[in-house]
Design a protein around this motif. Sequence first.
Motif, short mmCIF file in Angstrom:
data_model
loop_
_atom_site.label_atom_id
_atom_site.label_comp_id
_atom_site.label_asym_id
_atom_site.label_seq_id
_atom_site.Cartn_x
_atom_site.Cartn_y
_atom_site.Cartn_z
N ILE A 222 88.90 21.15 38.78
CA ILE A 222 90.25 20.81 37.97
C ILE A 222 91.05 20.57 38.76
CG2 ILE A 222 91.51 22.16 36.55
CD1 ILE A 222 89.10 23.99 35.66
N ILE B 36 98.43 26.53 41.17
CA ILE B 36 98.91 28.04 40.64
C ILE B 36 98.68 28.14 39.12
CG2 ILE B 36 101.15 27.09 40.87
CD1 ILE B 36 102.21 29.74 40.75
N ILE B 37 98.79 26.98 38.35
CA ILE B 37 98.76 26.96 36.77
C ILE B 37 97.22 26.89 36.71
CG2 ILE B 37 99.10 24.58 36.42
CD1 ILE B 37 100.98 27.53 34.70
N ALA B 38 96.51 26.01 37.09
CA ALA B 38 94.96 25.77 36.77
C ALA B 38 94.41 27.20 37.05
CB ALA B 38 94.58 24.54 37.70
N LEU C 83 95.58 30.21 37.14
CA LEU C 83 96.11 31.11 36.19
C LEU C 83 95.44 31.12 34.62
CD1 LEU C 83 98.74 33.01 35.27
CD2 LEU C 83 99.64 30.96 34.21
N ALA C 84 94.86 29.80 34.39
CA ALA C 84 94.33 29.65 33.20
C ALA C 84 92.68 29.99 33.22
CB ALA C 84 94.47 28.14 32.73
N SER C 85 92.31 29.22 34.44
CA SER C 85 90.90 29.68 34.74
C SER C 85 90.66 31.17 35.13
CB SER C 85 90.35 28.72 36.02
OG SER C 85 90.89 29.59 37.11
N ALA D 15 91.95 33.65 33.07
CA ALA D 15 91.79 34.09 31.96
C ALA D 15 90.35 33.94 31.45
CB ALA D 15 92.83 33.48 30.86
N VAL D 16 89.84 32.72 31.60
CA VAL D 16 88.52 32.22 31.39
C VAL D 16 87.37 33.23 31.94
CG1 VAL D 16 86.62 30.72 31.54
CG2 VAL D 16 88.89 30.10 30.82
N GLY E 163 87.52 36.83 30.59
CA GLY E 163 86.99 36.85 29.21
C GLY E 163 85.60 36.98 29.46
#
Lengths: 363, 321
Positions: free
Chosen positions: A131, A140-142, A144-146, A148-149, A152
């Motif tokens: 990614i 940092i932002i990628a 941050l989102a991954s 969360a994945v 989950g």
Amino acid sequence: MSAITQGSSVSEATAPRSSAILISIKQNRGFYGAIVLLVLLYLVYNLLHPRGFTANVLIANANESAVLCFVAIAQALAVVTGGLDLSVGAVMTLTNTIASWLVRGEPWQIILGCLVTLASGTAFGFVNGLIIVYGRLQPIIATLASGAVAMGLALLLRPTPGGDVDGDLGWAATNSLRDLFETYGLFDDGEAPWLQPIAWFPVPLLIIIVVVGMVWIPLRRTVTGRTLYAIGSSEGAAYMSGLPIDRARLLAFTLAGFFAGCGGLYLAIQTGVGNADISQAGVYTLNSIAAVVLGGISLLGGIGSAVGAIFGAMILRVISFYFRVLSIDPLMQTLVEGVVLLAAVSLGTLRILRVKNRLELFR
Amino acid sequence: MANTVSLPKVRPDDVPVVISAGFVVVILVLGTIYTLATIGTAPLLTPNYLLTQLQTGSFLGIVAAGMMVVILLGHIDLSVPWTMTAAAMMATYVGGDLAIPTGLAVGLAVGLFNGFGVAYMRIPSMIFTLGVDAVMRGLMVMLTGGFSPRTESTPLMKWLAADKILGIPVAVFVWAGVALVVATILGRTAFGKMVYATGNSESATYLSGVRTRRVVVGAFVISGLCAAVAGMLLAGYSNKAFQGMGTPYLLPAIAAVVLGGTHILGGRGRFIGTLVGVILIVLLNSVVSIMQMPDAARQVIYGLVIIVMLLVYGRTARVTS
């Protein structure tokens, strides 16, 4: 002044080796500072501890530090390239839950379970890398989102804490070498004479040394490994020099996933259960950043090493050991940790005093 | 604001805003189809539902407004969670007429301290604000002994957070007020221009005669004040301050700012984007919970949506020199 220059030139001529060490110290102030700080802190801790300087204390401390060490190494790989991996805590938690399902049963099942756990951490890191490299997102932002994945997925695997990780392995991996061999009946149950001088050595420390020795040290000597530093120092220059930027960055995040997986696997072996704890994942991510900074790795990239991250993680942990031995109110713990972190990073401010042109500050 | 959508040519900075707004519509449509199919009504499109979402979003919106100013500089403020909590705790602790000024003072103090560390001591904001967050947490834990303070929020705080004027929640007005102030600062004042310039190149801005370090301090003060306001509102909404009340707001605030098209390395981004980003995240959370997905699936969807949307418009330029 002239005497000093003369003296140094003489020493350079007569003892090139010692001057090489001096240069190394000069270039890696943060790293050597971390070692000195850790040694001092740990010496004083052992002096204060009623059973200080014994193998049992060392084993207990090594156990408490191991997971953070792995997570800090993971973070270090991302930080050296000038990025930041905010998913390390979540990947550690994910692999922890995976291990809690797989690491049990027959010996071959346990080994396979460990491998699958490490592979899944590595795979998650690889996807992070894809990614970041080919999606061209900011790390940092990628992450941050991954992250969360990953969190989950961990919650899907373990909605409530549980699991039944092999107890023998848990005992063997968290004690001394003697206990390790006794558990599996190797070397006369660990009583072989040649073994005795090192039988007290904590297994978690050995695991860290072996993993770092097998992955990090060889990596540093390859072109790809050096490219990690080149990206962190100046990506443009690295590109113009024809270095394999994409491959190196992909490798950095893949290995970050691998080391976070090591942390998750060890946590599962140590605690015997898998636990998808969101706040714990966050604490590990943040502590990994703190450990990396304490270990002399520049957040701007290009400076530092995974070994430094280990020392940084250990410093953080030793500070928390002080609360027990000094019986400080546990309520004070977060405050003291925060103040120590701020004080440590503030030391870097001293360089401002040497800056002659203020413009250099704004780079 | 809305007319940018209808313009034939969209400016590059507006592309994320348009796409985010489009995605908001997509979420609403999908959610409505789901509710029509399952219960036969469309509660998502009722004004009541939308106003409730705005009220929930107001806390996040205020935090994100402050966060955006800091991100525009290329910095980040990780001290937001405990700034919120500390402001709320101190406000309820002092109580009376001085409650809200006390909370604001906490936000101001944290902002000044953050700004000093980042601008004058040149410590990376990521690590300095992290340390400040830990220190604030430590101070609050010491103060309260590890428990939530017993004191309740003042009537004014409750009114601001939970009451309604003409059927519209007061919190939405507070959000609108904060948004208006921040948008004006960014768009219409010299300070705003300096923020964008410093975010693009601090050394060039410094050479142009701007005292960039003061700009950085100012941005962190704005972020601290916004966090304090959000914290006090949240305390008013739930009647009191409690440990960890600010923690769930940090990452969504960063995500909202970035989804709204603000570049994480600073210098680019429009305030309207942050507003849309906040609405997007609040709606996404709400629709996913209406679909009764477990918390785990919600996390996965949340992460995937952010990644996919950023892959569409958040890609950085390839390094070629």
